[in-house]
Design a protein around this motif. Structure first.
Motif, mmCIF file in Angstrom:
data_model
loop_
_atom_site.group_PDB
_atom_site.id
_atom_site.type_symbol
_atom_site.label_atom_id
_atom_site.label_comp_id
_atom_site.label_asym_id
_atom_site.label_seq_id
_atom_site.Cartn_x
_atom_site.Cartn_y
_atom_site.Cartn_z
ATOM 1 N N ALA A 69 14.503 1.955 -42.183
ATOM 2 C CA ALA A 69 13.946 2.077 -40.999
ATOM 3 C C ALA A 69 14.165 3.355 -40.372
ATOM 4 O O ALA A 69 13.388 4.154 -39.629
ATOM 5 N N PHE A 70 15.421 3.867 -41.000
ATOM 6 C CA PHE A 70 15.734 5.011 -40.258
ATOM 7 C C PHE A 70 14.873 6.327 -40.825
ATOM 8 O O PHE A 70 14.321 7.207 -40.234
ATOM 9 N N MET A 71 14.667 6.255 -41.847
ATOM 10 C CA MET A 71 13.765 7.368 -42.702
ATOM 11 C C MET A 71 12.291 7.258 -42.167
ATOM 12 O O MET A 71 11.591 8.181 -41.943
ATOM 13 N N VAL A 72 11.822 5.973 -41.859
ATOM 14 C CA VAL A 72 10.446 5.896 -41.506
ATOM 15 C C VAL A 72 10.442 6.500 -40.058
ATOM 16 O O VAL A 72 9.268 7.177 -39.702
ATOM 17 N N ARG A 73 11.284 6.216 -39.101
ATOM 18 C CA ARG A 73 11.476 7.040 -37.907
ATOM 19 C C ARG A 73 11.222 8.498 -38.152
ATOM 20 O O ARG A 73 10.606 9.218 -37.261
ATOM 21 N N LEU A 74 12.062 9.180 -39.095
ATOM 22 C CA LEU A 74 12.097 10.508 -39.105
ATOM 23 C C LEU A 74 10.748 10.964 -39.555
ATOM 24 O O LEU A 74 10.155 12.035 -39.209
ATOM 25 N N GLU B 294 9.385 11.006 -35.254
ATOM 26 C CA GLU B 294 10.499 10.910 -33.980
ATOM 27 C C GLU B 294 11.495 11.828 -33.778
ATOM 28 O O GLU B 294 11.978 12.434 -34.938
ATOM 29 N N ASN B 295 12.160 12.047 -32.788
ATOM 30 C CA ASN B 295 12.958 13.366 -32.561
ATOM 31 C C ASN B 295 14.221 12.993 -33.534
ATOM 32 O O ASN B 295 14.728 11.949 -33.411
ATOM 33 N N PRO B 296 14.622 13.749 -34.273
ATOM 34 C CA PRO B 296 15.783 13.979 -35.168
ATOM 35 C C PRO B 296 17.116 13.350 -34.482
ATOM 36 O O PRO B 296 17.870 12.648 -34.817
ATOM 37 N N LEU B 297 17.283 14.216 -33.536
ATOM 38 C CA LEU B 297 18.470 13.990 -32.455
ATOM 39 C C LEU B 297 18.551 12.646 -32.112
ATOM 40 O O LEU B 297 19.577 11.935 -32.249
ATOM 41 N N ARG B 298 17.608 12.156 -31.645
ATOM 42 C CA ARG B 298 17.663 10.547 -31.114
ATOM 43 C C ARG B 298 17.814 9.610 -32.483
ATOM 44 O O ARG B 298 18.674 8.732 -32.213
ATOM 45 N N VAL B 299 17.249 9.790 -33.479
ATOM 46 C CA VAL B 299 17.276 9.018 -34.567
ATOM 47 C C VAL B 299 18.838 8.969 -35.139
ATOM 48 O O VAL B 299 19.342 7.999 -35.206
ATOM 49 N N ASP C 149 16.931 16.071 -22.677
ATOM 50 C CA ASP C 149 15.887 16.929 -22.633
ATOM 51 C C ASP C 149 15.300 17.232 -24.004
ATOM 52 O O ASP C 149 13.977 17.415 -24.565
ATOM 53 N N ILE C 150 16.224 17.482 -24.954
ATOM 54 C CA ILE C 150 15.887 17.880 -26.421
ATOM 55 C C ILE C 150 15.277 16.613 -26.972
ATOM 56 O O ILE C 150 14.611 16.742 -27.726
ATOM 57 N N GLU C 151 15.740 15.537 -26.688
ATOM 58 C CA GLU C 151 15.076 14.184 -27.320
ATOM 59 C C GLU C 151 13.762 13.935 -26.821
ATOM 60 O O GLU C 151 13.102 13.597 -27.741
ATOM 61 N N ALA C 152 13.522 14.478 -25.590
ATOM 62 C CA ALA C 152 12.063 14.306 -24.990
ATOM 63 C C ALA C 152 11.183 15.227 -25.370
ATOM 64 O O ALA C 152 10.102 15.359 -25.078
ATOM 65 N N GLY C 153 11.773 16.245 -25.965
ATOM 66 C CA GLY C 153 10.835 17.599 -26.545
ATOM 67 C C GLY C 153 10.917 18.578 -25.371
ATOM 68 O O GLY C 153 9.907 19.474 -25.343
ATOM 69 N N MET D 36 23.281 20.919 -39.518
ATOM 70 C CA MET D 36 22.384 21.339 -38.178
ATOM 71 C C MET D 36 21.022 21.335 -38.686
ATOM 72 O O MET D 36 20.013 20.919 -37.687
ATOM 73 N N ASP D 37 20.563 21.694 -39.844
ATOM 74 C CA ASP D 37 19.195 21.843 -40.170
ATOM 75 C C ASP D 37 18.397 20.516 -40.113
ATOM 76 O O ASP D 37 17.110 20.250 -40.120
ATOM 77 N N GLU D 38 19.204 19.291 -40.154
ATOM 78 C CA GLU D 38 18.599 17.858 -40.186
ATOM 79 C C GLU D 38 18.303 17.866 -38.719
ATOM 80 O O GLU D 38 17.343 16.580 -38.377
ATOM 81 N N LEU D 39 18.484 18.375 -37.696
ATOM 82 C CA LEU D 39 18.361 18.129 -36.281
ATOM 83 C C LEU D 39 17.099 18.898 -35.943
ATOM 84 O O LEU D 39 16.475 18.753 -34.682
ATOM 85 N N VAL D 40 16.611 19.993 -36.598
ATOM 86 C CA VAL D 40 15.471 20.669 -36.179
ATOM 87 C C VAL D 40 14.222 20.212 -37.089
ATOM 88 O O VAL D 40 14.181 19.817 -37.941
#
Length: 68
Positions: free
Chosen positions: A1-6, A10-15, A40-44, A64-68
């Motif tokens: 489910a985690f990878m499906v969301r990414l 879906e915003n990586p920070l929220r996931v 704000d970051i999670e909402a774009g 860090m690169d996993e969040l962008v």
């Protein structure tokens, strides 16, 4: 489910935050980043500076690169 969301865009920070079982406030407390900024970051509405993303990544235990 985690990878499906990414993969689904879906915003990586929220996931990652959900995956760690953290609320926005608990992530804010752990990272030193304002909760509104996290929202704000999670909402774009914002991207977050490099320094902010470093703090969030460290608190989440991810690169860090996993969040962008």
């Amino acid at each position: 489910a985690f990878m499906v969301r990414l993969v689904g865009g879906e915003n990586p920070l929220r996931v990652f935050r959900d995956w760690r079982g953290l609320t926005q406030q608990s992530l804010a407390d752990a990272s030193g980043v304002n909760r509104v900024q996290i929202a704000d970051i999670e909402a774009g509405r914002a991207n977050g500076s490099v320094q902010t993303l470093k703090k969030l990544a460290a608190a989440l235990g991810v690169a860090m690169d996993e969040l962008v």
